[in-house]
Design a protein around this motif. Structure first.
Motif, mmCIF file in Angstrom:
data_model
loop_
_atom_site.group_PDB
_atom_site.id
_atom_site.type_symbol
_atom_site.label_atom_id
_atom_site.label_comp_id
_atom_site.label_asym_id
_atom_site.label_seq_id
_atom_site.Cartn_x
_atom_site.Cartn_y
_atom_site.Cartn_z
ATOM 1 N N GLY A 93 0.851 -1.235 -0.021
ATOM 2 C CA GLY A 93 0.068 0.084 0.054
ATOM 3 C C GLY A 93 0.706 1.362 -0.031
ATOM 4 O O GLY A 93 0.598 2.319 -0.711
ATOM 5 N N GLU A 94 1.992 1.245 0.762
ATOM 6 C CA GLU A 94 2.795 2.448 0.924
ATOM 7 C C GLU A 94 3.610 2.611 -0.514
ATOM 8 O O GLU A 94 3.905 3.691 -0.857
ATOM 9 C CB GLU A 94 3.936 2.260 1.999
ATOM 10 C CG GLU A 94 4.459 3.574 2.399
ATOM 11 C CD GLU A 94 3.664 4.559 2.965
ATOM 12 O OE1 GLU A 94 2.453 4.729 2.792
ATOM 13 O OE2 GLU A 94 4.283 5.320 3.958
ATOM 14 N N LEU A 113 -8.892 8.744 -2.645
ATOM 15 C CA LEU A 113 -8.217 8.668 -1.360
ATOM 16 C C LEU A 113 -8.856 9.430 -0.400
ATOM 17 O O LEU A 113 -8.703 8.942 0.809
ATOM 18 C CB LEU A 113 -6.826 8.912 -1.598
ATOM 19 C CG LEU A 113 -6.157 7.776 -2.432
ATOM 20 C CD1 LEU A 113 -4.498 8.286 -2.979
ATOM 21 C CD2 LEU A 113 -5.962 6.432 -1.580
ATOM 22 N N LEU A 116 -11.808 7.449 0.766
ATOM 23 C CA LEU A 116 -11.274 6.678 1.531
ATOM 24 C C LEU A 116 -11.161 6.796 2.987
ATOM 25 O O LEU A 116 -11.669 6.269 3.939
ATOM 26 C CB LEU A 116 -10.278 5.901 0.841
ATOM 27 C CG LEU A 116 -9.601 4.532 1.614
ATOM 28 C CD1 LEU A 116 -10.504 3.255 1.168
ATOM 29 C CD2 LEU A 116 -8.193 4.324 1.271
ATOM 30 N N LEU A 342 -4.327 4.742 3.254
ATOM 31 C CA LEU A 342 -4.351 3.623 2.272
ATOM 32 C C LEU A 342 -3.567 2.547 2.805
ATOM 33 O O LEU A 342 -4.158 1.473 2.780
ATOM 34 C CB LEU A 342 -3.480 4.390 0.891
ATOM 35 C CG LEU A 342 -3.618 3.382 -0.354
ATOM 36 C CD1 LEU A 342 -2.941 4.173 -1.601
ATOM 37 C CD2 LEU A 342 -3.164 2.030 -0.271
ATOM 38 N N TRP A 345 -5.817 1.033 5.517
ATOM 39 C CA TRP A 345 -7.304 0.526 4.624
ATOM 40 C C TRP A 345 -6.576 -0.752 4.381
ATOM 41 O O TRP A 345 -7.289 -1.961 4.560
ATOM 42 C CB TRP A 345 -7.720 1.240 3.844
ATOM 43 C CG TRP A 345 -8.418 0.348 2.623
ATOM 44 C CD1 TRP A 345 -9.699 0.088 2.915
ATOM 45 C CD2 TRP A 345 -8.000 -0.141 1.343
ATOM 46 N NE1 TRP A 345 -10.101 -0.668 1.697
ATOM 47 C CE2 TRP A 345 -9.038 -0.694 0.823
ATOM 48 C CE3 TRP A 345 -6.938 0.393 0.891
ATOM 49 C CZ2 TRP A 345 -8.936 -1.076 -0.297
ATOM 50 C CZ3 TRP A 345 -6.621 -0.449 -0.646
ATOM 51 C CH2 TRP A 345 -7.719 -1.210 -1.193
ATOM 52 N N ILE A 346 -5.585 -1.158 3.498
ATOM 53 C CA ILE A 346 -5.273 -2.374 3.013
ATOM 54 C C ILE A 346 -4.834 -3.438 3.893
ATOM 55 O O ILE A 346 -4.956 -4.398 3.655
ATOM 56 C CB ILE A 346 -4.368 -2.056 1.565
ATOM 57 C CG1 ILE A 346 -4.276 -3.407 0.759
ATOM 58 C CG2 ILE A 346 -3.086 -1.886 2.284
ATOM 59 C CD1 ILE A 346 -3.566 -3.047 -0.559
ATOM 60 N N LEU B 44 -15.274 3.377 -5.120
ATOM 61 C CA LEU B 44 -14.294 2.926 -4.085
ATOM 62 C C LEU B 44 -14.346 1.436 -3.912
ATOM 63 O O LEU B 44 -15.512 0.823 -4.253
ATOM 64 C CB LEU B 44 -14.899 3.404 -2.769
ATOM 65 C CG LEU B 44 -14.508 5.089 -2.313
ATOM 66 C CD1 LEU B 44 -14.863 5.316 -1.103
ATOM 67 C CD2 LEU B 44 -13.178 5.272 -2.442
ATOM 68 N N VAL B 47 -14.527 -0.679 1.705
ATOM 69 C CA VAL B 47 -13.605 -0.082 2.583
ATOM 70 C C VAL B 47 -13.260 -0.540 4.096
ATOM 71 O O VAL B 47 -12.288 -0.673 4.627
ATOM 72 C CB VAL B 47 -14.438 1.416 2.969
ATOM 73 C CG1 VAL B 47 -13.625 2.282 4.191
ATOM 74 C CG2 VAL B 47 -14.350 2.335 1.909
ATOM 75 N N LEU B 59 -6.718 -8.216 -2.915
ATOM 76 C CA LEU B 59 -6.319 -6.810 -2.510
ATOM 77 C C LEU B 59 -5.687 -5.908 -3.774
ATOM 78 O O LEU B 59 -5.885 -4.761 -3.783
ATOM 79 C CB LEU B 59 -5.010 -6.977 -1.498
ATOM 80 C CG LEU B 59 -5.225 -7.672 -0.189
ATOM 81 C CD1 LEU B 59 -4.064 -7.844 0.670
ATOM 82 C CD2 LEU B 59 -6.532 -6.725 0.575
ATOM 83 N N LEU B 63 -7.113 -2.467 -4.810
ATOM 84 C CA LEU B 63 -6.118 -1.361 -4.962
ATOM 85 C C LEU B 63 -6.131 -0.613 -6.422
ATOM 86 O O LEU B 63 -5.877 0.597 -6.674
ATOM 87 C CB LEU B 63 -4.472 -1.909 -4.986
ATOM 88 C CG LEU B 63 -3.714 -1.574 -3.840
ATOM 89 C CD1 LEU B 63 -2.349 -2.227 -3.788
ATOM 90 C CD2 LEU B 63 -3.702 -0.254 -3.259
ATOM 91 N N LEU B 66 -8.694 2.142 -6.396
ATOM 92 C CA LEU B 66 -8.260 3.357 -6.083
ATOM 93 C C LEU B 66 -7.366 4.066 -6.865
ATOM 94 O O LEU B 66 -7.388 5.201 -6.991
ATOM 95 C CB LEU B 66 -7.434 2.896 -4.590
ATOM 96 C CG LEU B 66 -8.253 2.890 -3.146
ATOM 97 C CD1 LEU B 66 -7.310 2.577 -2.121
ATOM 98 C CD2 LEU B 66 -9.054 4.032 -3.042
ATOM 99 N N GLU B 94 10.580 4.672 -0.614
ATOM 100 C CA GLU B 94 9.369 4.540 0.251
ATOM 101 C C GLU B 94 8.867 3.421 0.552
ATOM 102 O O GLU B 94 8.518 2.835 1.617
ATOM 103 C CB GLU B 94 8.324 5.466 -0.425
ATOM 104 C CG GLU B 94 7.232 5.714 0.502
ATOM 105 C CD GLU B 94 7.214 6.673 1.772
ATOM 106 O OE1 GLU B 94 8.733 6.825 2.051
ATOM 107 O OE2 GLU B 94 6.404 7.304 1.961
ATOM 108 N N ALA B 98 8.724 1.692 4.189
ATOM 109 C CA ALA B 98 7.683 1.016 5.015
ATOM 110 C C ALA B 98 8.031 -0.439 5.345
ATOM 111 O O ALA B 98 7.576 -0.773 6.367
ATOM 112 C CB ALA B 98 6.691 0.895 3.891
#
Lengths: 456, 456
Positions: A93-94, A113, A116, A342, A345-346, B44, B47, B59, B63, B66, B94, B98
């Motif tokens: 997700g990230e 988003l 969301l 995000l 949520w995931i 969406l 959620v 998933l 995604l 989104l 990133e 994470a």
């Protein structure tokens, strides 16, 4: 390689960079147990940009150096703090979040988003018992959520510019409240600390006495903060009683549930934090136990309008939002924000309600087990109903316990167990946080054995 | 799949999840040009977490929904705001961030990454001309950096609890300053707005007059804020003059360089923001033009000790740090933080100094070109030396220009150009931000043509 992906053609180099980075990350996880929680030493890669940009291979090898020098939250012995290993889905997700680079400042910069985030906050509010007018906003960390709550409470009380205005919290409240009063332009004595009982929970009769005292001094109170999960022992303040008190006194009731609020999500554990739903505002940190990579914090409020009435400035450079709602940048201290919800949520979708429950129950079971095998004839154990416990030798002087804590922490580290060493009640403790799902009962047996032999 | 990667064995499912997510992201980039900057509508995904966790395939498809409903910063027509497409290396950075889930709160929770942040801040300080005592801290967004600077300035002036204390900024300063005074417990008139000249830059003689006025009212000033890059037109306040003024008056000099400060990194452009190095504190936002995924903001200070003296509370539950330095959680408003500097560092390494320069120069070139082809017989153009320009029809009444701006923004959107529609000086403008490296001169020719034909 062009440093920006083409909007027309598949960027194969980007795909291979991400695949290689992913693979290296998976290797890093897989070797975690054979390393320790902490690197013995580390080397930094080149920090400064060179004249020319470097190749992907160089970037990957430099990244590797940083990874080798990192703390390893997924090592079974990583029990020091509130930083669990991250959920797999949330890592993905990230990654997507960074690629989209949408901005939660305004709906036009993050259409799906922003929706969301609104909807997910509603789900949390509902599960935790906040009412129909409730809502929330994500913040980059619990210190910000707590700060926002205090600013909102002060604003709501009409004491916005009274530097003598007071708020109450227990002696065991989080250090972020000490930071908050400075940021808010309050005096040091604005944070009135209330004594705790033998379990580390706020003493309600002391709260009553303290409020009467400041009233007699002509000072006014704008909030009472209850802590649902104190930092060292995970104590829960008497939420329902404080809620009643606040209602009667017409004072804002904030719950700092950074550590324990999450237990309200499961019926199996929600009794521990009964009363959360009475909060006017509530900090909840999925980053602390659920494994959502940091930062992931939410500020939930019983009446969402209080957020906008406190923080809305108007955004004269974006399109107005349709309906009664406000842009994300109007609901909190932050303006530009990434879509932190995000990964939340995931992660929740990956876990499901059963997976959430399993994490919550597992953490308590581990704490109970460790508590049962530490030798009580040698150690004083302090803990609450959550996943934290701390211990210190009985019959030691303060300086003896200081020496013991240093020495033992280091010898535990040499055995690949990392605990933290908090000062509590003028005495050093060692503290274990049982939020790591990789920690097995066998690991805890070994840990308790080392602890029990740390004093003769 | 276990939601947490094993610390012992390679997690092939995680690797395949990340590879698939990466691949989907690359496809999303590749199709961006065939879509518009904004989705026409969006759906969406689910959620709320279901009872059981869902599979990776589910998933990934959720995604995708989104992603389809997201703003597309890399579309060549995405010119509305300050959200450029992200650098490839920073996306990988990133992802790793994470996965590591390290915590910048304390060195023991992020050994290599805390060092990286310290060293990278030093590099920025050096390049931007701050002196030997300088340093900085990363913050989750420019609003936070600006808030921290004001709190620090107030603390340094001894006016911590004076709700009448004043700071100055121009009429065109960012809205975050209006939020800041509320958070800080200041009165509305604490933010004294100084008039601007015909270029949108702070008028130094008005500043002088205003300061004398508040002094005669018995009020005290704790900071002057200069804006290096105003929101609508990218104007630069006279930094060196304000610095001199502040020095003489013994007042803290903060530069909000969120938009323009970054131009100080290249010798080719640094003259535009000359005087940055005189700042006592400086906000700089690599998230705005360099393509570092948000959030990426730094607060740099001439004397790093001011950060710790303002924000340090002690962290009674982590090990003391060696040397003279402070833990990351002691240097700003935030406590727990992710390693936001990781993606900044790797992005800068990917670009190199030459790549940085190319982005900076390219943005200015695009602004100059667009400026040269908008019909000046029809439009009033306001812009500065940076990459922003805004325009409004000449000889239109205020309500005519409001109608025009709405209609034109929509018809531009239908042609896949997204501009923003700021209110400036009681009149609507359309505004283009030239930070998108995918925007070519041909795109701009088409855009100018549409603009020039928007009025007969």
């Amino acid at each position: 390689m062009d440093p920006f992906a083409s909007p027309q053609n598949l960027d194969k180099e980007l795909r291979s960079l991400l695949a290689q980075a992913s693979s290296n990350l998976c290797d890093w996880f897989a070797e975690s147990a054979s390393q320790g929680p902490m690197p013995y030493s580390f080397e930094l890669p080149e920090v400064y940009p060179a004249k020319e940009g470097v190749s992907n291979d160089v970037l990957l090898s430099e990244l590797q150096l940083l990874m080798d020098g990192s703390y390893r939250p997924s090592h079974p012995g990583s029990l020091a703090h509130l930083d669990p290993p991250p959920l797999s889905a949330s890592i993905a997700g990230e990654l997507i979040c960074a690629g989209l680079n949408n901005n939660l400042l305004a709906d036009e910069l993050s259409p799906s988003l922003s929706s969301l985030e609104r909807n997910l906050c509603k789900w949390f509010c509902h599960k935790l018992g906040l009412g129909d007018l409730s809502g929330g906003v994500a913040a980059s960390g619990g210190s910000l959520s707590n700060l926002m709550a205090l600013v909102m409470a002060r604003n709501n009380s009409g004491l916005e510019t009274d530097p003598k205005a007071v708020f109450f919290a227990s002696h065991d409240c989080h250090v972020s409240f000490s930071k908050a009063f400075r940021i808010m332009g309050l005096k040091q004595e604005s944070l009135q600390k209330v004594s705790t009982d033998e379990n580390g929970a706020l003493n309600i009769s002391s709260l009553r006495t303290s409020l009467n005292k400041i009233k007699s001094q002509g000072k006014k109170c704008f909030a009472v903060v209850a802590t649902a999960g104190t930092t060292v022992r995970g104590a829960i303040d008497p939420l329902s009683e404080i809620a009643k008190f606040c209602k009667k006194e017409n004072v804002w009731f904030h719950v700092d549930g950074s550590i324990g609020g999450i237990y309200g999500l499961s019926e199996m554990t929600s009794e521990i934090v009964q009363g959360l739903g009475f909060a006017d505002s509530l900090t909840i940190n999925p980053q602390k136990l659920l494994g959502i990579p940091k930062t992931s914090s939410l500020l939930l409020v019983a009446n969402k309008n209080h957020l906008s009435s406190t923080f809305s400035t108007g955004l004269p450079y974006v399109e107005p939002i349709s309906g009664n709602d406000f842009h994300g940048g109007e609901l909190g201290i932050q303006g530009t924000r990434s879509a932190e919800t995000l990964k939340l949520w995931i992660g929740l979708r990956q876990l499901g309600e059963e997976g959430i429950e399993k994490i919550l129950l597992g953490s308590i079971k581990r704490r109970c087990y460790l508590e049962s095998i530490i030798d009580r004839s040698k150690f004083k154990i302090i803990s609450g109903p959550l996943h934290l416990l701390a211990f210190t030798p009985i019959n030691y002087s303060s300086s003896q316990s200081s020496d013991w804590s240093l020495k033992t922490r280091n010898s535990l580290l040499a055995n690949k167990f990392m605990l933290s060493r908090p000062m509590y009640g003028h005495r050093y403790y060692l503290k274990a946080v049982m939020g790591n799902p990789n920690t097995k009962f066998d690991d805890l047996k070994m840990l308790a054995n080392l602890i029990n032999h740390s004093i003769s």
